[in-house]
Design a protein around this motif. Structure first.
Motif, short mmCIF file in Angstrom:
data_model
loop_
_atom_site.label_atom_id
_atom_site.label_comp_id
_atom_site.label_asym_id
_atom_site.label_seq_id
_atom_site.Cartn_x
_atom_site.Cartn_y
_atom_site.Cartn_z
N THR A 399 21.60 59.43 -40.86
CA THR A 399 22.86 60.13 -41.13
C THR A 399 23.91 59.64 -40.14
OG1 THR A 399 22.67 61.98 -39.57
CG2 THR A 399 21.42 62.15 -41.63
N PRO A 400 25.18 60.02 -40.32
CA PRO A 400 26.21 59.63 -39.34
C PRO A 400 25.88 60.09 -37.93
CG PRO A 400 27.26 60.39 -41.35
CD PRO A 400 25.79 60.66 -41.51
N GLU A 401 25.23 61.24 -37.79
CA GLU A 401 24.89 61.71 -36.45
C GLU A 401 23.77 60.90 -35.83
OE1 GLU A 401 26.41 63.88 -34.55
OE2 GLU A 401 27.89 64.36 -36.07
N THR A 402 22.90 60.28 -36.64
CA THR A 402 21.91 59.35 -36.11
C THR A 402 22.62 58.17 -35.47
OG1 THR A 402 20.50 59.94 -37.99
CG2 THR A 402 19.79 58.11 -36.63
N VAL A 403 23.69 57.72 -36.12
CA VAL A 403 24.47 56.61 -35.58
C VAL A 403 25.08 56.99 -34.23
CG1 VAL A 403 26.44 55.10 -35.98
CG2 VAL A 403 24.95 55.71 -37.88
#
Length: 418
Positions: A399-403
């Motif tokens: 997800t974007p938060e993993t990035v």
């Protein structure tokens, strides 16, 4: 170690979320087959999930802004638990597609909230360690969720109820955590011009990998059932593919740090295309050989995404890292929607091995474009490259938060949206 202990509750919440997700993701195609759903319907399950997952990546920040992190996570995890039970109460292919999209939305949103907490609790010194533990826990939990299906019959009610229970249990660690709510969530934003200027090969390759991984992740269980494998063998097969992908990433990453990453991608594409072609021709003739070939296939295809992200970050300015990575994530998600649709149609009108014809075509396209691009731009030196980091590249994890949690995001000095 103290940094990991301090976020144990958040890691537990993430682990339970991925445990339920691994179980649910493999359960639905197997249960759908038992109910007589067509291959096209099962492919639409995967497309629905990918669409919902991307919607969650885009929409969850708005929900969190309105009601806060804890309430948003509770609502999303609770709704995911409800959808599993609705799958059991209303056995209808069209309704399941809608529910799968809803689950994808809930799952990505809940994962983003946990990841934002982890990001808030990490520092420049601990970010790499936390990212590593988070990746390991997600891998282990997803694998364990798939392996749960070896314990019984997926056509009954037991695993649906179990999945709902585990989703509900994921509420507890974050609800009871004393960690302060993190900063607002990031949103993925697509900037095609910037992505293409940064690395054309990354754009094409991540789309093709999305097609391949989305196809296999969604319809691999269907393929296994169509060629006569039992449920335990299918669970083992899909788990081995995921584990092989995690193990192979380390040597592949070390190799890509020393060589032109595009050359590594070319070699991976050749091997993946060869394995896919072999599976399309001889898969099912011998169960043990088929499982081993698919494990090797998973090792190759699940190691491509982090090489692509590393290659894109090699050419990105520090301030653009999050924008580039977030844009690649959306392109990857688009591929995961299209792949199952193409493969399920071919499987319906031809034979099960057509699944791997789709993956082979995707890898051939990536191979041809990579070879052409290698003639257009010189390779970077080792000193010019960014660090390679393993990333799970199944459609339901990143997800974007993993990035943002990725240690390479420390290069970003803008603090803005992805």
């Amino acid at each position: 170690m103290s940094s990991v202990v301090s976020i144990a509750a958040l890691l537990a919440g993430s682990g339970l979320l991925l445990l339920a997700g691994g179980l649910h993701g493999l359960l639905l195609p197997l249960a759908g087959l038992a109910q007589g759903f067509s291959d096209a319907s099962l492919g639409l399950l995967g497309a629905g999930w990918a669409l919902g997952f991307m919607g969650g990546c885009l929409g969850t920040p708005l929900i969190v802004k309105r009601v806060g992190h804890v309430r948003a996570f509770g609502a999303l995890a609770s709704l995911a638990a409800i959808t599993v039970l609705l799958n059991l109460l209303f056995i209808d292919a069209v309704f399941w597609i809608f529910l799968r999209a809803l689950t994808g939305f809930c799952f990505s949103g809940a994962a983003m909230i946990v990841e934002s907490w982890l990001n808030e609790r990490s520092t420049g010194e601990t970010r790499g360690r936390i990212f590593g533990f988070y990746t390991m826990i997600n891998l282990g939990a997803t694998t364990a969720g798939q392996m749960l299906l070896t314990l019984g019959d997926p056509s009954g009610f037991f695993f649906f109820v179990l999945g709902s229970i585990i989703y509900s249990m994921a509420l507890l660690p974050t609800a009871l955590s004393t960690a302060a709510s993190p900063q607002p969530l990031t949103q993925a934003r697509l900037d095609p011009k910037k992505l293409w200027k940064n690395s054309p090969i990354a754009v094409v390759a991540v789309f093709m990998v999305g097609i391949s991984n989305g196809t296999f992740g969604t319809l691999g269980a269907v393929y296994g059932r169509r060629i006569g494998l039992g449920v335990p063998d299918i669970a083992i097969m899909m788990s081995l593919a995921l584990l092989a992908g995690a193990v192979v990433q380390i040597p592949i990453g070390m190799l890509s740090d020393r060589l032109d990453r595009r050359l590594v991608l070319v070699c991976l594409a050749v091997v993946a295309m060869s394995l896919g072609s072999s599976l399309s021709l001889i898969g099912g003739n011998d169960a043990a050989v088929t499982v081993l070939l698919i494990a090797a296939f998973g090792g190759v295809v699940y190691s491509m995404y982090p090489v692509i992200v590393a290659h894109a970050s090699d050419h990105a300015d520090g301030a653009d890292f999050l924008t580039i990575s977030g844009g690649l994530l959306l392109i990857f998600g688009t591929g995961t929607m299209l792949g199952p649709l193409l493969a399920s149609g071919l499987m319906t009108f031809t034979y099960p091995g057509a699944l791997f014809q789709v993956t082979a075509a995707a890898h051939l396209s990536m191979l041809g474009f990579a070879l052409w691009r290698m003639r257009q731009r010189a390779a970077l030196t080792t000193e010019e490259k960014s660090d390679f980091l393993p990333v799970l590249s199944t459609p339901q994890v990143t997800t974007p938060e993993t990035v943002v949690l990725d240690p390479r995001s420390e290069m970003d000095e803008t603090g803005g949206e992805i």
